[in-house]
Scaffold this active site. Structure first.
Site, short mmCIF file in Angstrom:
data_model
loop_
_atom_site.label_atom_id
_atom_site.label_comp_id
_atom_site.label_asym_id
_atom_site.label_seq_id
_atom_site.Cartn_x
_atom_site.Cartn_y
_atom_site.Cartn_z
N HIS A 1 96.91 4.45 49.86
CA HIS A 1 96.21 3.49 48.99
C HIS A 1 95.16 2.65 49.70
O HIS A 1 94.44 1.89 49.06
CB HIS A 1 97.22 2.53 48.34
CG HIS A 1 97.62 1.41 49.24
ND1 HIS A 1 98.61 1.56 50.19
CD2 HIS A 1 97.16 0.15 49.38
CE1 HIS A 1 98.73 0.44 50.86
NE2 HIS A 1 97.86 -0.44 50.40
C1 UD1 Z 1 96.26 -4.80 48.02
C2 UD1 Z 1 96.05 -5.38 49.43
C3 UD1 Z 1 96.70 -4.48 50.48
C4 UD1 Z 1 98.15 -4.18 50.11
C5 UD1 Z 1 98.19 -3.58 48.73
C6 UD1 Z 1 99.58 -3.20 48.28
C7 UD1 Z 1 93.94 -6.65 49.60
C8 UD1 Z 1 92.57 -6.65 50.21
N1 UD1 Z 1 94.64 -5.51 49.77
O1 UD1 Z 1 95.51 -3.57 47.93
O2 UD1 Z 1 96.67 -5.14 51.74
O3 UD1 Z 1 98.69 -3.25 51.06
O4 UD1 Z 1 97.63 -4.55 47.82
O5 UD1 Z 1 99.49 -2.44 47.09
O6 UD1 Z 1 94.35 -7.62 49.01
N2 UD1 Z 1 95.78 -1.83 40.28
C9 UD1 Z 1 96.43 -1.60 39.08
N3 UD1 Z 1 97.56 -2.29 38.82
C10 UD1 Z 1 98.09 -3.21 39.66
C11 UD1 Z 1 97.41 -3.44 40.88
C12 UD1 Z 1 96.29 -2.75 41.19
O7 UD1 Z 1 96.03 -0.78 38.29
O8 UD1 Z 1 99.13 -3.81 39.36
C13 UD1 Z 1 94.59 -1.03 40.63
C14 UD1 Z 1 93.32 -1.50 40.03
O9 UD1 Z 1 92.63 -0.37 39.63
C15 UD1 Z 1 92.59 -2.15 41.22
C16 UD1 Z 1 93.09 -1.35 42.39
O10 UD1 Z 1 94.42 -0.97 42.02
O11 UD1 Z 1 91.22 -2.13 41.04
C17 UD1 Z 1 93.13 -2.13 43.66
O12 UD1 Z 1 93.95 -3.28 43.55
P1 UD1 Z 1 93.82 -4.50 44.59
O13 UD1 Z 1 94.93 -5.44 44.32
O14 UD1 Z 1 92.46 -5.02 44.64
O15 UD1 Z 1 94.07 -3.82 46.00
P2 UD1 Z 1 95.24 -2.88 46.51
O16 UD1 Z 1 94.70 -1.55 46.79
O17 UD1 Z 1 96.48 -2.93 45.67
#
Ligand code: UD1
Length: 362
Positions: free
Chosen positions: A207
Protein backbone atom coordinates in the site's frame (compact mmCIF):
# COMPACT_ATOMS: atom_id res chain seq x y z
CA UNK A 1 -4.80 14.88 41.20
CA UNK A 2 -6.17 13.56 37.93
CA UNK A 3 -4.85 14.25 34.44
CA UNK A 4 -6.54 14.18 31.04
CA UNK A 5 -4.79 12.45 28.14
CA UNK A 6 -6.07 13.14 24.63
CA UNK A 7 -5.12 10.61 21.94
CA UNK A 8 -5.11 11.75 18.31
CA UNK A 9 -5.50 8.85 15.88
CA UNK A 10 -6.77 8.52 12.34
CA UNK A 11 -5.50 5.39 10.62
CA UNK A 12 -5.62 1.65 10.99
CA UNK A 13 -2.08 1.35 12.40
CA UNK A 14 -2.84 4.01 15.02
CA UNK A 15 -5.70 1.98 16.43
CA UNK A 16 -3.32 -0.98 16.84
CA UNK A 17 -0.78 1.15 18.71
CA UNK A 18 -3.48 2.92 20.74
CA UNK A 19 -5.03 -0.33 22.05
CA UNK A 20 -2.28 -1.40 24.51
CA UNK A 21 -1.59 2.20 25.58
CA UNK A 22 -5.25 2.92 26.31
CA UNK A 23 -5.53 -0.39 28.22
CA UNK A 24 -2.55 0.60 30.38
CA UNK A 25 -4.00 4.09 30.97
CA UNK A 26 -7.32 2.56 32.01
CA UNK A 27 -5.56 0.79 34.90
CA UNK A 28 -4.02 4.06 36.16
CA UNK A 29 -6.52 5.83 38.42
CA UNK A 30 -4.80 9.23 38.08
CA UNK A 31 -5.38 9.31 34.30
CA UNK A 32 -8.51 9.96 32.25
CA UNK A 33 -8.43 9.60 28.47
CA UNK A 34 -10.37 10.57 25.39
CA UNK A 35 -9.85 9.85 21.72
CA UNK A 36 -10.01 12.18 18.74
CA UNK A 37 -10.24 10.23 15.45
CA UNK A 38 -9.31 12.37 12.45
CA UNK A 39 -11.30 10.12 10.08
CA UNK A 40 -8.34 9.75 7.67
CA UNK A 41 -9.40 6.09 7.49
CA UNK A 42 -13.15 5.75 7.34
CA UNK A 43 -14.02 2.38 5.74
CA UNK A 44 -15.51 -0.08 8.26
CA UNK A 45 -12.63 -2.56 7.81
CA UNK A 46 -9.98 0.19 8.08
CA UNK A 47 -11.33 1.75 11.26
CA UNK A 48 -14.54 0.82 13.14
CA UNK A 49 -13.84 -2.91 12.92
CA UNK A 50 -10.52 -2.34 14.74
CA UNK A 51 -12.18 -0.16 17.39
CA UNK A 52 -14.65 -2.97 18.09
CA UNK A 53 -12.26 -5.90 17.74
CA UNK A 54 -9.62 -4.34 20.02
CA UNK A 55 -12.21 -3.12 22.57
CA UNK A 56 -11.16 0.51 22.23
CA UNK A 57 -13.18 3.30 23.85
CA UNK A 58 -15.44 5.02 21.31
CA UNK A 59 -13.75 8.17 20.00
CA UNK A 60 -15.28 11.33 21.47
CA UNK A 61 -14.77 13.23 18.21
CA UNK A 62 -14.46 12.25 14.55
CA UNK A 63 -13.03 15.02 12.39
CA UNK A 64 -14.12 13.28 9.15
CA UNK A 65 -11.13 14.51 7.15
CA UNK A 66 -11.36 11.55 4.76
CA UNK A 67 -9.11 11.03 1.74
CA UNK A 68 -7.64 14.05 0.02
CA UNK A 69 -4.22 15.60 -0.43
CA UNK A 70 -1.90 15.51 2.56
CA UNK A 71 -2.13 19.29 3.05
CA UNK A 72 -5.91 19.27 3.00
CA UNK A 73 -5.95 16.34 5.47
CA UNK A 74 -3.54 18.14 7.80
CA UNK A 75 -5.14 21.58 7.40
CA UNK A 76 -8.62 20.28 8.16
CA UNK A 77 -7.28 18.41 11.20
CA UNK A 78 -5.65 21.58 12.52
CA UNK A 79 -8.74 23.75 12.04
CA UNK A 80 -11.03 21.23 13.71
CA UNK A 81 -8.63 20.54 16.59
CA UNK A 82 -8.41 24.21 17.51
CA UNK A 83 -11.92 24.27 18.99
CA UNK A 84 -11.70 20.78 20.51
CA UNK A 85 -8.48 21.54 22.36
CA UNK A 86 -9.99 24.74 23.76
CA UNK A 87 -12.97 22.78 25.08
CA UNK A 88 -11.10 19.74 26.39
CA UNK A 89 -7.89 21.39 27.70
CA UNK A 90 -5.94 18.12 27.97
CA UNK A 91 -2.83 17.81 30.16
CA UNK A 92 -1.03 15.79 27.48
CA UNK A 93 -1.61 14.81 23.86
CA UNK A 94 -0.43 11.46 22.54
CA UNK A 95 0.20 10.84 18.84
CA UNK A 96 1.29 7.60 17.20
CA UNK A 97 3.54 6.62 14.30
CA UNK A 98 4.09 8.76 11.22
CA UNK A 99 0.94 9.52 9.26
CA UNK A 100 -0.58 12.82 8.16
CA UNK A 101 -2.86 12.64 11.23
CA UNK A 102 0.19 12.20 13.49
CA UNK A 103 2.01 15.27 12.14
CA UNK A 104 -1.13 17.44 12.23
CA UNK A 105 -1.83 16.34 15.82
CA UNK A 106 1.74 17.20 16.80
CA UNK A 107 1.54 20.69 15.30
CA UNK A 108 -1.80 21.30 17.05
CA UNK A 109 -0.33 20.26 20.42
CA UNK A 110 2.75 22.44 20.01
CA UNK A 111 0.80 25.52 18.87
CA UNK A 112 -1.61 25.08 21.81
CA UNK A 113 1.23 24.72 24.32
CA UNK A 114 0.07 21.27 25.36
CA UNK A 115 2.80 18.71 26.17
CA UNK A 116 3.15 16.11 23.40
CA UNK A 117 4.08 12.44 23.70
CA UNK A 118 5.04 10.58 20.54
CA UNK A 119 4.63 6.81 20.53
CA UNK A 120 6.99 5.20 17.98
CA UNK A 121 9.33 8.15 18.01
CA UNK A 122 12.90 8.31 16.65
CA UNK A 123 12.53 6.11 13.58
CA UNK A 124 14.06 7.49 10.39
CA UNK A 125 14.39 6.48 6.74
CA UNK A 126 16.55 9.49 5.77
CA UNK A 127 14.58 10.24 2.61
CA UNK A 128 12.26 13.23 2.56
CA UNK A 129 10.58 11.96 -0.61
CA UNK A 130 8.75 9.45 1.62
CA UNK A 131 5.58 11.13 2.99
CA UNK A 132 5.91 9.28 6.30
CA UNK A 133 9.51 10.51 6.78
CA UNK A 134 8.38 14.14 6.65
CA UNK A 135 5.69 13.32 9.21
CA UNK A 136 8.27 11.67 11.47
CA UNK A 137 10.51 14.76 11.30
CA UNK A 138 7.68 17.25 11.90
CA UNK A 139 6.37 15.26 14.85
CA UNK A 140 9.69 14.69 16.60
CA UNK A 141 10.67 18.34 16.14
CA UNK A 142 7.93 19.37 18.63
CA UNK A 143 7.70 16.23 20.81
CA UNK A 144 8.19 16.58 24.59
CA UNK A 145 8.18 12.89 25.55
CA UNK A 146 9.85 10.56 23.04
CA UNK A 147 8.67 6.95 23.36
CA UNK A 148 11.16 5.02 21.25
CA UNK A 149 10.73 1.37 20.21
CA UNK A 150 14.33 0.51 19.28
CA UNK A 151 17.94 1.24 20.09
CA UNK A 152 18.36 2.57 16.53
CA UNK A 153 15.62 5.13 17.26
CA UNK A 154 17.48 6.30 20.38
CA UNK A 155 20.66 6.76 18.31
CA UNK A 156 18.77 8.70 15.60
CA UNK A 157 17.41 11.14 18.17
CA UNK A 158 20.83 11.47 19.80
CA UNK A 159 22.33 12.35 16.41
CA UNK A 160 19.72 15.12 16.13
CA UNK A 161 20.72 16.43 19.57
CA UNK A 162 17.61 15.10 21.32
CA UNK A 163 18.54 13.47 24.61
CA UNK A 164 16.08 14.84 27.19
CA UNK A 165 12.89 12.91 27.87
CA UNK A 166 13.95 10.20 25.41
CA UNK A 167 12.76 6.77 26.60
CA UNK A 168 13.64 3.37 25.14
CA UNK A 169 10.32 1.66 25.83
CA UNK A 170 10.17 -1.09 23.19
CA UNK A 171 7.37 -1.43 20.68
CA UNK A 172 3.72 -1.17 21.76
CA UNK A 173 2.67 -3.39 18.83
CA UNK A 174 4.46 -6.29 20.51
CA UNK A 175 2.46 -5.64 23.71
CA UNK A 176 -0.73 -6.11 21.72
CA UNK A 177 0.49 -9.34 20.12
CA UNK A 178 1.32 -10.73 23.60
CA UNK A 179 -2.05 -9.60 24.97
CA UNK A 180 -3.92 -11.20 22.05
CA UNK A 181 -2.45 -14.72 22.14
CA UNK A 182 -5.84 -16.44 22.63
CA UNK A 183 -7.67 -14.34 20.05
CA UNK A 184 -4.92 -14.92 17.49
CA UNK A 185 -5.14 -18.67 18.06
CA UNK A 186 -8.92 -18.56 17.51
CA UNK A 187 -8.45 -16.45 14.38
CA UNK A 188 -6.38 -19.25 12.83
CA UNK A 189 -9.75 -20.50 11.54
CA UNK A 190 -9.20 -18.04 8.67
CA UNK A 191 -6.66 -20.51 7.26
CA UNK A 192 -9.21 -23.32 6.93
CA UNK A 193 -11.86 -20.95 5.59
CA UNK A 194 -9.50 -20.11 2.73
CA UNK A 195 -8.06 -23.61 2.18
CA UNK A 196 -4.64 -22.54 3.38
CA UNK A 197 -2.20 -24.87 5.06
CA UNK A 198 0.46 -23.79 7.54
CA UNK A 199 3.79 -22.85 5.94
CA UNK A 200 2.50 -23.29 2.41
CA UNK A 201 1.23 -19.83 1.48
CA UNK A 202 2.53 -16.29 1.27
CA UNK A 203 0.87 -13.35 2.99
CA UNK A 204 1.16 -10.32 0.75
CA UNK A 205 0.31 -6.68 1.45
CA UNK A 206 1.09 -3.58 -0.57
CA UNK A 207 0.00 0.00 0.00
CA UNK A 208 2.96 2.43 0.24
CA UNK A 209 2.53 5.44 -2.03
CA UNK A 210 5.93 4.70 -3.56
CA UNK A 211 4.59 1.39 -4.91
CA UNK A 212 0.99 2.27 -5.68
CA UNK A 213 1.75 5.53 -7.48
CA UNK A 214 3.81 3.74 -10.15
CA UNK A 215 2.38 1.26 -12.63
CA UNK A 216 5.84 -0.24 -13.26
CA UNK A 217 6.57 -0.84 -9.59
CA UNK A 218 3.17 -2.30 -8.81
CA UNK A 219 3.37 -4.48 -11.90
CA UNK A 220 6.86 -5.74 -10.94
CA UNK A 221 5.63 -6.75 -7.46
CA UNK A 222 2.51 -8.49 -8.78
CA UNK A 223 4.44 -10.29 -11.54
CA UNK A 224 7.01 -11.53 -9.02
CA UNK A 225 4.23 -12.75 -6.72
CA UNK A 226 2.69 -14.63 -9.65
CA UNK A 227 5.96 -16.30 -10.55
CA UNK A 228 6.40 -17.60 -7.01
CA UNK A 229 3.76 -20.12 -8.02
CA UNK A 230 2.36 -20.52 -4.51
CA UNK A 231 -0.88 -19.63 -2.82
CA UNK A 232 -0.98 -15.92 -1.99
CA UNK A 233 -3.36 -14.39 0.53
CA UNK A 234 -3.67 -10.71 -0.38
CA UNK A 235 -5.81 -8.50 1.89
CA UNK A 236 -6.01 -5.50 -0.36
CA UNK A 237 -5.75 -1.87 0.83
CA UNK A 238 -8.33 0.41 -0.86
CA UNK A 239 -5.54 2.55 -2.32
CA UNK A 240 -4.02 -0.53 -4.00
CA UNK A 241 -7.34 -1.84 -5.26
CA UNK A 242 -7.90 1.54 -6.93
CA UNK A 243 -4.40 1.52 -8.44
CA UNK A 244 -4.72 -2.03 -9.83
CA UNK A 245 -7.96 -1.04 -11.51
CA UNK A 246 -6.60 2.25 -12.85
CA UNK A 247 -3.49 0.55 -14.32
CA UNK A 248 -5.46 -2.42 -15.72
CA UNK A 249 -3.41 -4.94 -13.76
CA UNK A 250 -6.35 -7.08 -12.60
CA UNK A 251 -5.22 -10.02 -14.74
CA UNK A 252 -2.10 -10.32 -12.53
CA UNK A 253 -4.12 -11.20 -9.43
CA UNK A 254 -6.69 -13.48 -10.98
CA UNK A 255 -5.24 -17.00 -11.27
CA UNK A 256 -6.08 -19.84 -8.85
CA UNK A 257 -3.16 -19.10 -6.55
CA UNK A 258 -4.58 -15.72 -5.48
CA UNK A 259 -6.93 -15.15 -2.59
CA UNK A 260 -7.68 -11.46 -2.90
CA UNK A 261 -9.57 -10.36 0.19
CA UNK A 262 -10.97 -7.13 1.62
CA UNK A 263 -8.88 -5.72 4.53
CA UNK A 264 -8.97 -8.09 7.53
CA UNK A 265 -8.90 -7.60 11.30
CA UNK A 266 -5.88 -7.50 13.60
CA UNK A 267 -6.19 -11.04 14.98
CA UNK A 268 -6.72 -12.59 11.53
CA UNK A 269 -3.70 -10.72 10.19
CA UNK A 270 -1.53 -12.01 13.03
CA UNK A 271 -2.79 -15.57 12.51
CA UNK A 272 -1.93 -15.35 8.81
CA UNK A 273 1.54 -13.87 9.45
CA UNK A 274 2.32 -16.50 12.10
CA UNK A 275 1.54 -19.41 9.78
CA UNK A 276 2.80 -18.06 6.45
CA UNK A 277 5.88 -19.45 4.69
CA UNK A 278 6.90 -15.83 4.41
CA UNK A 279 5.37 -12.36 4.07
CA UNK A 280 5.79 -10.14 1.01
CA UNK A 281 5.08 -6.63 2.20
CA UNK A 282 5.82 -2.90 2.18
CA UNK A 283 4.07 -2.30 5.51
CA UNK A 284 6.17 -1.25 8.49
CA UNK A 285 3.62 -2.89 10.79
CA UNK A 286 3.78 -6.26 9.05
CA UNK A 287 7.60 -6.13 8.88
CA UNK A 288 7.81 -5.96 12.67
CA UNK A 289 4.92 -8.40 13.19
CA UNK A 290 6.77 -10.94 10.99
CA UNK A 291 9.71 -10.49 13.36
CA UNK A 292 7.47 -11.01 16.43
CA UNK A 293 6.03 -14.24 15.00
CA UNK A 294 9.40 -15.44 13.65
CA UNK A 295 8.17 -15.58 10.07
CA UNK A 296 10.63 -14.35 7.43
CA UNK A 297 9.62 -11.44 5.19
CA UNK A 298 10.61 -9.96 1.85
CA UNK A 299 10.20 -6.18 1.88
CA UNK A 300 8.91 -4.59 -1.33
CA UNK A 301 9.74 -1.10 -0.07
CA UNK A 302 13.24 0.20 -0.88
CA UNK A 303 14.20 0.32 2.80
CA UNK A 304 12.81 0.07 6.30
CA UNK A 305 13.23 1.93 9.55
CA UNK A 306 13.01 -1.41 11.40
CA UNK A 307 16.71 -2.16 10.90
CA UNK A 308 16.88 -4.77 13.66
CA UNK A 309 14.57 -7.07 11.68
CA UNK A 310 17.11 -7.02 8.84
CA UNK A 311 20.27 -7.28 10.95
CA UNK A 312 18.87 -10.39 12.64
CA UNK A 313 18.09 -12.03 9.31
CA UNK A 314 14.28 -12.13 9.44
CA UNK A 315 13.47 -9.47 6.85
CA UNK A 316 15.13 -8.77 3.51
CA UNK A 317 14.79 -5.67 1.36
CA UNK A 318 13.99 -6.37 -2.30
CA UNK A 319 12.22 -3.13 -3.20
CA UNK A 320 9.72 -3.26 -6.06
CA UNK A 321 12.21 -5.37 -8.02
CA UNK A 322 10.90 -8.58 -9.59
CA UNK A 323 14.31 -10.23 -9.96
CA UNK A 324 15.34 -9.51 -6.35
CA UNK A 325 12.01 -10.71 -4.95
CA UNK A 326 12.34 -14.01 -6.85
CA UNK A 327 16.01 -14.46 -5.85
CA UNK A 328 15.26 -13.84 -2.17
CA UNK A 329 12.27 -16.18 -2.25
CA UNK A 330 14.56 -19.07 -3.32
CA UNK A 331 16.77 -18.83 -0.25
CA UNK A 332 14.54 -17.32 2.41
CA UNK A 333 14.89 -18.94 5.84
CA UNK A 334 14.43 -18.06 9.53
CA UNK A 335 16.76 -15.51 11.12
CA UNK A 336 18.38 -15.41 14.56
CA UNK A 337 15.86 -16.32 17.26
CA UNK A 338 15.27 -14.77 20.67
CA UNK A 339 17.03 -11.40 20.36
CA UNK A 340 13.93 -9.40 21.42
CA UNK A 341 15.25 -6.14 19.96
CA UNK A 342 11.74 -4.66 19.70
CA UNK A 343 10.98 -4.95 23.41
CA UNK A 344 9.56 -7.23 26.07
CA UNK A 345 5.82 -6.66 25.69
CA UNK A 346 5.71 -4.04 28.47
CA UNK A 347 6.19 -0.87 26.40
CA UNK A 348 2.74 0.57 27.11
CA UNK A 349 3.11 0.11 30.89
CA UNK A 350 6.44 1.91 30.75
CA UNK A 351 4.89 4.74 28.72
CA UNK A 352 2.11 5.21 31.27
CA UNK A 353 4.57 5.21 34.21
CA UNK A 354 6.63 7.90 32.45
CA UNK A 355 3.53 10.00 31.72
CA UNK A 356 2.33 9.89 35.34
CA UNK A 357 5.78 10.79 36.57
CA UNK A 358 6.08 13.66 34.05
CA UNK A 359 2.65 15.14 34.79
CA UNK A 360 2.92 14.85 38.57
CA UNK A 361 6.32 16.56 38.73
CA UNK A 362 5.61 19.27 36.14
C1 UD1 B 1 -1.80 5.97 5.53
C2 UD1 B 1 -0.45 6.44 6.10
C3 UD1 B 1 0.53 5.26 6.16
C4 UD1 B 1 -0.10 4.06 6.87
C5 UD1 B 1 -1.39 3.71 6.18
C6 UD1 B 1 -2.08 2.51 6.77
C7 UD1 B 1 0.03 8.79 5.56
C8 UD1 B 1 0.91 9.70 4.76
N1 UD1 B 1 0.16 7.48 5.29
O1 UD1 B 1 -1.60 5.62 4.16
O2 UD1 B 1 1.69 5.66 6.87
O3 UD1 B 1 0.80 2.95 6.82
O4 UD1 B 1 -2.26 4.86 6.27
O5 UD1 B 1 -3.14 2.11 5.93
O6 UD1 B 1 -0.73 9.25 6.38
N2 UD1 B 1 -8.92 4.75 1.45
C9 UD1 B 1 -10.20 4.23 1.47
N3 UD1 B 1 -10.77 3.96 2.67
C10 UD1 B 1 -10.15 4.19 3.86
C11 UD1 B 1 -8.85 4.73 3.81
C12 UD1 B 1 -8.24 5.00 2.63
O7 UD1 B 1 -10.81 3.98 0.45
O8 UD1 B 1 -10.73 3.92 4.91
C13 UD1 B 1 -8.26 4.98 0.15
C14 UD1 B 1 -8.62 6.24 -0.53
O9 UD1 B 1 -8.75 5.94 -1.88
C15 UD1 B 1 -7.38 7.12 -0.33
C16 UD1 B 1 -6.27 6.12 -0.27
O10 UD1 B 1 -6.86 4.95 0.30
O11 UD1 B 1 -7.26 8.08 -1.32
C17 UD1 B 1 -5.11 6.55 0.57
O12 UD1 B 1 -5.51 6.82 1.91
P1 UD1 B 1 -4.60 7.71 2.89
O13 UD1 B 1 -5.18 7.63 4.24
O14 UD1 B 1 -4.31 9.02 2.33
O15 UD1 B 1 -3.21 6.95 2.91
P2 UD1 B 1 -2.86 5.42 3.18
O16 UD1 B 1 -2.34 4.82 1.95
O17 UD1 B 1 -3.94 4.66 3.88
Amino acid sequence: MSYKILHIVGNRPHLIKLAPVSRAIKKETQLKQLIVHTGQHYDEMMSDHFIKQLGLPTPSYNLEIGSSGALRQMGTTLIKLEDILKIEIPDLILVYGDTNSTAAGAIAAAKSNIPLGHVESGLREFDKQIPEEVNKLITDSVTDLFFVPTHTGIMNLKNEGKENHVFHTGDVGLDLVFQSEKEIQLAESILGQNNLEKNSYILMTCHRANNTASKDKLQAILEAANELNQKIFFPIHPRTANAIEAYNLGHLISNVNWIVHEPIGFFETQALIKNARFCLTDSGGIIKESYFHETPAIITDVQTEWLETIEEGWCHVAGPNKHKILELAKTIKPGIKGKKSLGDGRASNKIVEIIVNFLSTK
